[in-house]
Design an enzyme around this catalytic site. Structure first.
Site, PDB file in Angstrom:
ATOM      1  N   LYS A   1       0.804  -1.234  -0.166  1.00 44.51           N
ATOM      2  CA  LYS A   1       0.006   0.056  -0.125  1.00 44.51           C
ATOM      3  C   LYS A   1       0.881   1.291  -0.046  1.00 44.51           C
ATOM      4  O   LYS A   1       2.001   1.226   0.399  1.00 44.51           O
ATOM      5  CB  LYS A   1      -1.012  -0.074   1.333  1.00 44.51           C
TER       6      LYS A   1
ATOM      7  N   ASP B   1      -6.943   4.341  -4.605  1.00 42.52           N
ATOM      8  CA  ASP B   1      -7.653   4.212  -3.205  1.00 42.52           C
ATOM      9  C   ASP B   1      -8.255   5.819  -3.017  1.00 42.52           C
ATOM     10  O   ASP B   1      -8.421   6.528  -3.937  1.00 42.52           O
ATOM     11  CB  ASP B   1      -6.876   3.901  -2.370  1.00 42.52           C
TER      12      ASP B   1
HETATM   13  P1  NDP Z   1     -13.091   7.932  -2.827  1.00 42.48           P
HETATM   14  O1  NDP Z   1     -12.132   8.888  -2.401  1.00 42.48           O
HETATM   15  O2  NDP Z   1     -13.695   7.776  -4.167  1.00 42.48           O
HETATM   16  O3  NDP Z   1     -14.354   8.068  -1.796  1.00 42.48           O
HETATM   17  C1  NDP Z   1     -14.178   8.221  -0.468  1.00 42.48           C
HETATM   18  C2  NDP Z   1     -15.502   8.714   0.124  1.00 42.48           C
HETATM   19  O4  NDP Z   1     -15.557   8.710   1.462  1.00 42.48           O
HETATM   20  C3  NDP Z   1     -15.752  10.239  -0.296  1.00 42.48           C
HETATM   21  O5  NDP Z   1     -17.263  10.426  -0.500  1.00 42.48           O
HETATM   22  C4  NDP Z   1     -15.021  10.848   0.938  1.00 42.48           C
HETATM   23  O6  NDP Z   1     -15.753  12.295   1.232  1.00 42.48           O
HETATM   24  C5  NDP Z   1     -15.402  10.026   2.021  1.00 42.48           C
HETATM   25  N1  NDP Z   1     -14.471   9.794   3.294  1.00 42.48           N
HETATM   26  C6  NDP Z   1     -13.188   9.743   3.176  1.00 42.48           C
HETATM   27  N2  NDP Z   1     -12.519   9.808   4.408  1.00 42.48           N
HETATM   28  C7  NDP Z   1     -13.598  10.385   5.185  1.00 42.48           C
HETATM   29  C8  NDP Z   1     -13.592  10.987   6.354  1.00 42.48           C
HETATM   30  N3  NDP Z   1     -12.495  10.717   7.252  1.00 42.48           N
HETATM   31  N4  NDP Z   1     -15.017  11.265   6.970  1.00 42.48           N
HETATM   32  C9  NDP Z   1     -15.948  11.304   6.148  1.00 42.48           C
HETATM   33  N5  NDP Z   1     -15.955  10.840   4.932  1.00 42.48           N
HETATM   34  C10 NDP Z   1     -14.815  10.528   4.465  1.00 42.48           C
HETATM   35  O7  NDP Z   1     -12.542   6.473  -2.137  1.00 42.48           O
HETATM   36  P2  NDP Z   1     -13.086   5.045  -2.500  1.00 42.48           P
HETATM   37  O8  NDP Z   1     -14.348   5.045  -2.778  1.00 42.48           O
HETATM   38  O9  NDP Z   1     -11.977   4.589  -3.386  1.00 42.48           O
HETATM   39  O10 NDP Z   1     -12.460   4.113  -1.135  1.00 42.48           O
HETATM   40  C11 NDP Z   1     -13.496   4.274   0.189  1.00 42.48           C
HETATM   41  C12 NDP Z   1     -13.072   3.147   1.019  1.00 42.48           C
HETATM   42  O11 NDP Z   1     -13.183   1.931   0.066  1.00 42.48           O
HETATM   43  C13 NDP Z   1     -11.491   3.132   1.430  1.00 42.48           C
HETATM   44  O12 NDP Z   1     -11.780   2.757   2.882  1.00 42.48           O
HETATM   45  C14 NDP Z   1     -10.755   2.553   0.628  1.00 42.48           C
HETATM   46  O13 NDP Z   1      -9.599   1.999   1.260  1.00 42.48           O
HETATM   47  C15 NDP Z   1     -11.858   1.261   0.367  1.00 42.48           C
HETATM   48  N6  NDP Z   1     -11.201   0.402  -0.604  1.00 42.48           N
HETATM   49  C16 NDP Z   1     -11.460   0.883  -2.054  1.00 42.48           C
HETATM   50  C17 NDP Z   1     -11.217   0.287  -3.021  1.00 42.48           C
HETATM   51  C18 NDP Z   1     -11.458   0.823  -4.464  1.00 42.48           C
HETATM   52  O14 NDP Z   1     -11.398   0.004  -5.360  1.00 42.48           O
HETATM   53  N7  NDP Z   1     -11.420   2.203  -4.771  1.00 42.48           N
HETATM   54  C19 NDP Z   1     -10.809  -1.063  -3.021  1.00 42.48           C
HETATM   55  C20 NDP Z   1     -10.944  -1.656  -1.542  1.00 42.48           C
HETATM   56  C21 NDP Z   1     -11.069  -0.911  -0.337  1.00 42.48           C
HETATM   57  P3  NDP Z   1     -15.106  13.681   0.326  1.00 42.48           P
HETATM   58  O15 NDP Z   1     -15.807  13.289  -1.093  1.00 42.48           O
HETATM   59  O16 NDP Z   1     -15.930  14.518   1.235  1.00 42.48           O
HETATM   60  O17 NDP Z   1     -13.865  13.430   0.267  1.00 42.48           O
END
Ligand code: NDP
Length: 454
Positions: free
Chosen positions: A128, A168
């Site tokens: 990572k 991510d």
């Molecule tokens: P994105 O950046 O596309 O989206 C993340 C979302 O979560 C956004 O809406 C963001 O809000 C919100 N968010 C992030 N941090 C916080 C926080 N501290 N408090 C409140 N809201 C928060 O990321 P992903 O959708 O890709 O990833 C989401 C999760 O899934 C993570 O844990 C990631 O590690 C996991 N994951 C992702 C994979 C992938 O293929 N993308 C694979 C496996 C796991 P805002 O828009 O306001 O920033």
């Protein structure tokens, strides 16, 4: 020393050798304690000191990333790549750009990735990376220059048979594109050293949708085992990014109704169901906050974070049948799960990495009428499809949407059955935390034994 004492001692050693790394310690605590029945049965893992070795990354690189902002000021951030374990294949795992990124967060994610990648059945090790850079509010030019500066260091580590990063939080198709361009410039190679690439330059169909779709496929398998389905279920989702959006899309396809999403500014409750196209426009194209969604859709109510009850995530206060935490780590605590449960929720399927606290997990596992799909298993669809992208790149092939989707579906079904069967084998039927951890660990540990002390 009993196996239990040995595990507790290992966790104490982590506390001493990695002071302040509380998130990594949380991830290690969850995994190691569930391995006790296996370690008691199979002495070889203790003889070969697999536990002592598996909690140590094989290599950790930390570097400075300096780029020029739009005011011609140099800005510097910390960059990281943790290459945790290569027993099963090249290091594989995403890059996170978020202000909260530090070594603790990258180590927790890299550690989880080892077992998740093993569960997919594909040959991928765990890694990572990321940077404490906040893409929010930055211009396209600033994002490009940051990605190029990040790659100026990262290219020294990666390679299609060495280490293959992906996206991510904060790293989507745009960022992967800028990083790939710089990788090519620096190495003079066009290869599969990054996944999540654009569709017309080496990317795989379904990679964008894969984590969300995979998480819903996993929930479908959990319900199928109980002769139930997602049909007609009201589902609460947190997050509004890649995972959340495609979770909502697949839920509709399977007859469920997604009613919430959230971001760092607040959450939306839409009684008519989340409008996925509107959500995509606001979050992916306009890159705005969720209040814009409520402004565009009369059935939606936006609650800003400053109105959340202290110590809770208010998105979980909406009554639902099933919940899909898909934002970030530790976003669902004991109080949140008690609220969900008392409002009728009977399934949690983790799209994000480690979204539930240890106390919330203990609560879910203690309920006889509750289904819990842990992240390592439930969100493995993203990395599995990255593995399929690597396979297409290596063989110069391009598979159709349906081909990739059906492979993804099969992988998620296999992960469920592998985890479930292992939970039965160790006398805790339905405890998928134990099942996924043991099933994932066993393959990595056996490979480490086969490969000697290196
Ligand atoms: P994105 O950046 O596309 O989206 C993340 C979302 O979560 C956004 O809406 C963001 O809000 C919100 N968010 C992030 N941090 C916080 C926080 N501290 N408090 C409140 N809201 C928060 O990321 P992903 O959708 O890709 O990833 C989401 C999760 O899934 C993570 O844990 C990631 O590690 C996991 N994951 C992702 C994979 C992938 O293929 N993308 C694979 C496996 C796991 P805002 O828009 O306001 O920033």
């Amino acid at each position: 020393m009993s196996v239990h004492e040995y595990i507790s001692q290992t966790l104490e050693n982590i506390k001493k050798s990695s002071p302040g790394q509380t998130t990594f310690l949380q991830a290690a605590t969850e995994v190691l304690h569930t391995l006790e029945p296996l370690l008691t049965r199979e002495k070889k893992y203790l003889d070969h000191k697999i536990i002592d070795r598996i909690v140590m990354p094989e290599r950790t690189t930390m570097f400075r990333v300096t780029y020029m902002n739009d005011k011609n000021e140099p800005c510097s951030h910390f960059g990281y790549r943790v290459e945790f374990n290569s027993a099963l294949g090249p290091y594989k795992g995403g890059l996170r750009f978020h202000p909260s990124v530090c070594l603790d967060i990258i180590k927790f994610l890299g550690f989880e990735q080892i077992f998740k990648n093993s569960l997919t059945g594909l040959n991928m090790g765990g890694g990572k990376g990321g940077a404490n850079f906040d893409p929010k509010g930055k211009s396209d030019g600033e994002i490009m220059r940051f990605c190029q500066a990040f790659m100026n260091e990262l290219y020294k580590l990666i390679g299609d048979v060495k280490d293959v990063p992906a996206g991510d939080i904060g790293v989507g198709g745009r960022e992967i594109g800028y990083m790939f361009g710089q990788y090519k410039k620096l190495t003079n190679r066009f290869d599969g050293s990054l996944t999540g690439k654009g569709l017309n330059w080496g990317g795989s169909l379904v990679r964008t949708e894969a984590t969300g779709y995979g998480s819903v496929y996993f929930a479908q398998e959990m319900l199928k085992k109980q002769n139930s389905s997602l049909e007609g279920k009201k589902c609460s989702i947190s997050g509004a990014g890649n995972v959340a959006i495609y979770t909502a899309q697949k839920l509709y396809q399977l007859g469920a109704l997604p009613i919430t999403v959230s971001d760092s500014t607040g959450f939306i409750y839409d009684s008519e169901g989340i409008d996925v196209e509107l959500l995509k426009r606001i979050k992916e194209v306009e890159r705005k906050g969720l209040s814009e969604y409520a402004a565009a859709k009369p059935s939606a109510k936006f609650t800003p974070v400053n109105q959340y009850k202290a110590g809770t995530n208010a998105v979980w206060s909406v009554p639902c049948d099933a919940a899909f935490p898909s934002a970030t780590q530790n976003e669902l605590n004991l109080e949140d799960i008690k609220t969900l449960y008392s409002n009728g929720c009977r399934l949690v399927c983790e799209g994000a990495n480690m979204p539930s606290t240890l106390e919330a997990i203990d609560f879910m596992l203690a309920q006889k009428d509750f289904l819990f799909g842990p992240a390592k298993a439930a969100n493995a669809g993203g990395v599995a499809t990255s593995g399929l992208e690597m396979a297409q790149n290596a063989s110069m092939q391009k598979w159709t949407f349906d081909e990739v989707d059906s492979k993804l579906h099969r992988i998620m079904t296999n992960i469920f059955h592998d985890s479930y069967d292992t939970s039965v084998e160790f006398g805790e039927p339905g405890n998928l935390v134990l099942g996924a951890n043991i099933a994932g660990f066993r393959k990595v540990a056996d490979a480490m034994i086969d490969q000697g002390y290196v």
